[in-house]
Motif scaffolding. Structure first.
Motif, short mmCIF file in Angstrom:
data_model
loop_
_atom_site.label_atom_id
_atom_site.label_comp_id
_atom_site.label_asym_id
_atom_site.label_seq_id
_atom_site.Cartn_x
_atom_site.Cartn_y
_atom_site.Cartn_z
N ILE A 21 -4.53 -10.42 -4.84
CA ILE A 21 -4.58 -10.81 -3.42
C ILE A 21 -4.11 -9.66 -2.54
O ILE A 21 -4.74 -9.33 -1.53
N TRP A 22 -2.99 -9.04 -2.91
CA TRP A 22 -2.47 -7.90 -2.13
C TRP A 22 -3.46 -6.75 -2.09
O TRP A 22 -3.62 -6.09 -1.06
N GLN A 23 -4.12 -6.49 -3.21
CA GLN A 23 -5.11 -5.42 -3.27
C GLN A 23 -6.24 -5.66 -2.28
O GLN A 23 -6.68 -4.74 -1.57
N LYS A 24 -6.70 -6.91 -2.20
CA LYS A 24 -7.80 -7.24 -1.30
C LYS A 24 -7.35 -7.20 0.16
O LYS A 24 -8.09 -6.77 1.05
N LEU A 25 -6.12 -7.63 0.42
CA LEU A 25 -5.59 -7.57 1.78
C LEU A 25 -5.43 -6.13 2.25
O LEU A 25 -5.76 -5.80 3.40
N ALA A 26 -4.95 -5.27 1.36
CA ALA A 26 -4.79 -3.85 1.69
C ALA A 26 -6.14 -3.20 1.96
O ALA A 26 -6.28 -2.39 2.88
N ARG A 27 -7.13 -3.57 1.18
CA ARG A 27 -8.48 -3.02 1.36
C ARG A 27 -9.05 -3.43 2.72
O ARG A 27 -9.70 -2.64 3.40
N LEU A 58 2.60 -9.17 1.80
CA LEU A 58 2.34 -7.75 1.56
C LEU A 58 3.41 -6.93 2.28
O LEU A 58 3.72 -7.18 3.45
N SER A 59 4.00 -5.97 1.61
CA SER A 59 5.12 -5.23 2.16
C SER A 59 4.70 -4.41 3.38
O SER A 59 3.54 -3.99 3.51
N SER A 60 5.66 -4.17 4.28
CA SER A 60 5.40 -3.38 5.48
C SER A 60 5.02 -1.95 5.10
O SER A 60 4.21 -1.31 5.79
N GLU A 61 5.57 -1.44 4.00
CA GLU A 61 5.24 -0.10 3.54
C GLU A 61 3.77 -0.01 3.14
O GLU A 61 3.07 0.96 3.47
N ILE A 63 1.34 -2.05 4.16
CA ILE A 63 0.55 -2.21 5.38
C ILE A 63 0.45 -0.89 6.12
O ILE A 63 -0.64 -0.47 6.53
N GLU A 64 1.57 -0.21 6.28
CA GLU A 64 1.59 1.06 7.01
C GLU A 64 0.78 2.12 6.27
O GLU A 64 0.04 2.90 6.90
N ARG A 65 0.90 2.14 4.97
CA ARG A 65 0.18 3.14 4.17
C ARG A 65 -1.33 2.97 4.30
O ARG A 65 -2.08 3.95 4.46
N ASN A 66 -1.80 1.73 4.25
CA ASN A 66 -3.24 1.48 4.35
C ASN A 66 -3.74 1.59 5.78
O ASN A 66 -4.90 1.91 6.01
N GLU A 222 -12.70 -14.54 -7.30
CA GLU A 222 -11.33 -14.10 -7.03
C GLU A 222 -10.95 -12.90 -7.90
O GLU A 222 -10.18 -12.04 -7.47
N GLU A 223 -11.48 -12.87 -9.12
CA GLU A 223 -11.16 -11.77 -10.04
C GLU A 223 -11.95 -10.51 -9.71
O GLU A 223 -11.55 -9.41 -10.10
N ASP A 224 -13.05 -10.65 -9.01
CA ASP A 224 -13.91 -9.50 -8.69
C ASP A 224 -13.25 -8.63 -7.63
O ASP A 224 -12.89 -9.10 -6.55
N ASP A 225 -13.09 -7.35 -7.91
CA ASP A 225 -12.41 -6.44 -6.98
C ASP A 225 -13.16 -6.26 -5.66
O ASP A 225 -12.54 -5.98 -4.63
N ASP A 226 -14.47 -6.42 -5.68
CA ASP A 226 -15.27 -6.17 -4.48
C ASP A 226 -15.31 -7.37 -3.53
O ASP A 226 -15.51 -7.20 -2.33
N ILE A 227 -15.16 -8.56 -4.06
CA ILE A 227 -15.26 -9.77 -3.24
C ILE A 227 -13.94 -10.05 -2.55
O ILE A 227 -12.91 -10.20 -3.20
#
Length: 240
Positions: A21-27, A58-61, A63-66, A222-227
């Motif tokens: 979930i965090w990976q998708k939010l960062a993307r 998702l951490s502020s760090e 969020i800022e990095r992305n 949900e498991e798919d990295d692109d979706i």
């Protein structure tokens, strides 16, 4: 010992799901910033992406990095949206962010094949969904639906529903943040909030086989990295 291993396995599974979930939010933050700039007030998509990221821890760090690191990413992420039909009148919208559209389409067709569904023509499914602000408020001891209406009287409210433990408020996208701020300022506890597609007519019952295929379809997406996310008109009822 077996029980201990089972507990550890369940913890690892939850951690992996949260990481996904965090990976998708960062993307989404990265893509929104790249397309519309890093000024949150001038970029509604970015504002919503950050808002959702904060809600999901998702951490502020991160969020800022992305947010500011998007120019360092050479991969060109493309926004892709698929409208699909499943069995039993299920309507599905799939949003993806990817650098390879062929990969996304191939994977999605594989998921849909197992569901017994198919990709539909553009706008043949989306017309049955409304883009609305969605706010879920905890029903505390003294809070009433009249209070909710009073707090949001100056906002464009589409619908308010009262359930056992929560109030469900739907707004126009333009009034979403104002309505949410008014509720917060009046000490309402917000459990969930976002601007999202909401089905006009929902399906609440599926037979056992169709329900099992549907759940597997959602898990695969949900498991798919692109979706990034999936919206459907199926909503499981307590009786189903």
């Amino acid at each position: 010992m077996a029980r201990k291993h089972l507990i550890i396995a369940n913890i690892n599974k939850k951690q992996q799901a949260q990481a996904k979930i965090w990976q998708k939010l960062a993307r989404e933050i990265k893509a929104a910033a790249k397309i519309g700039g890093v000024n949150v007030d001038a970029n509604p998509r970015l504002k919503m992406a950050i808002d959702k990221a904060v809600q999901n821890g998702l951490s502020s760090e991160s969020i800022e990095r992305n947010l500011h690191g998007n120019k360092k990413d050479d991969a060109e992420l493309i926004n892709i949206e698929y409208e699909c039909y499943g069995p039993n009148g299920i309507q599905i919208i799939v949003k993806a962010l990817a650098d390879n559209t062929n990969r996304v389409a191939s994977n999605l067709r594989g998921f849909l094949s197992k569901l017994h569904g198919e990709i539909a023509k553009p706008n043949s499914v989306k017309i049955f969904f409304d883009n609305l602000g969605y706010i879920l408020v905890e029903k505390t001891n003294n809070l009433t639906i009249d209070d909710i209406m009073e707090y949001t009287i100056n906002n464009n409210i589409v619908d308010i529903n009262e359930f056992d433990n929560v109030f469900e408020i739907k707004t126009t996208p333009a009034d979403f943040y104002s309505a949410r701020d008014n509720l917060k300022n009046n000490k309402c506890i917000i459990l969930d909030s976002e601007i999202k597609l909401i089905a006009q007519n929902k399906i609440t019952k599926l037979d056992h086989d169709a329900k099992e295929r549907f759940n597997k379809f959602i898990s695969s997406c949900e498991e798919d990295d692109d979706i990034q996310w999936v919206v459907t008109n199926y909503e499981e009822s307590d009786e189903n």
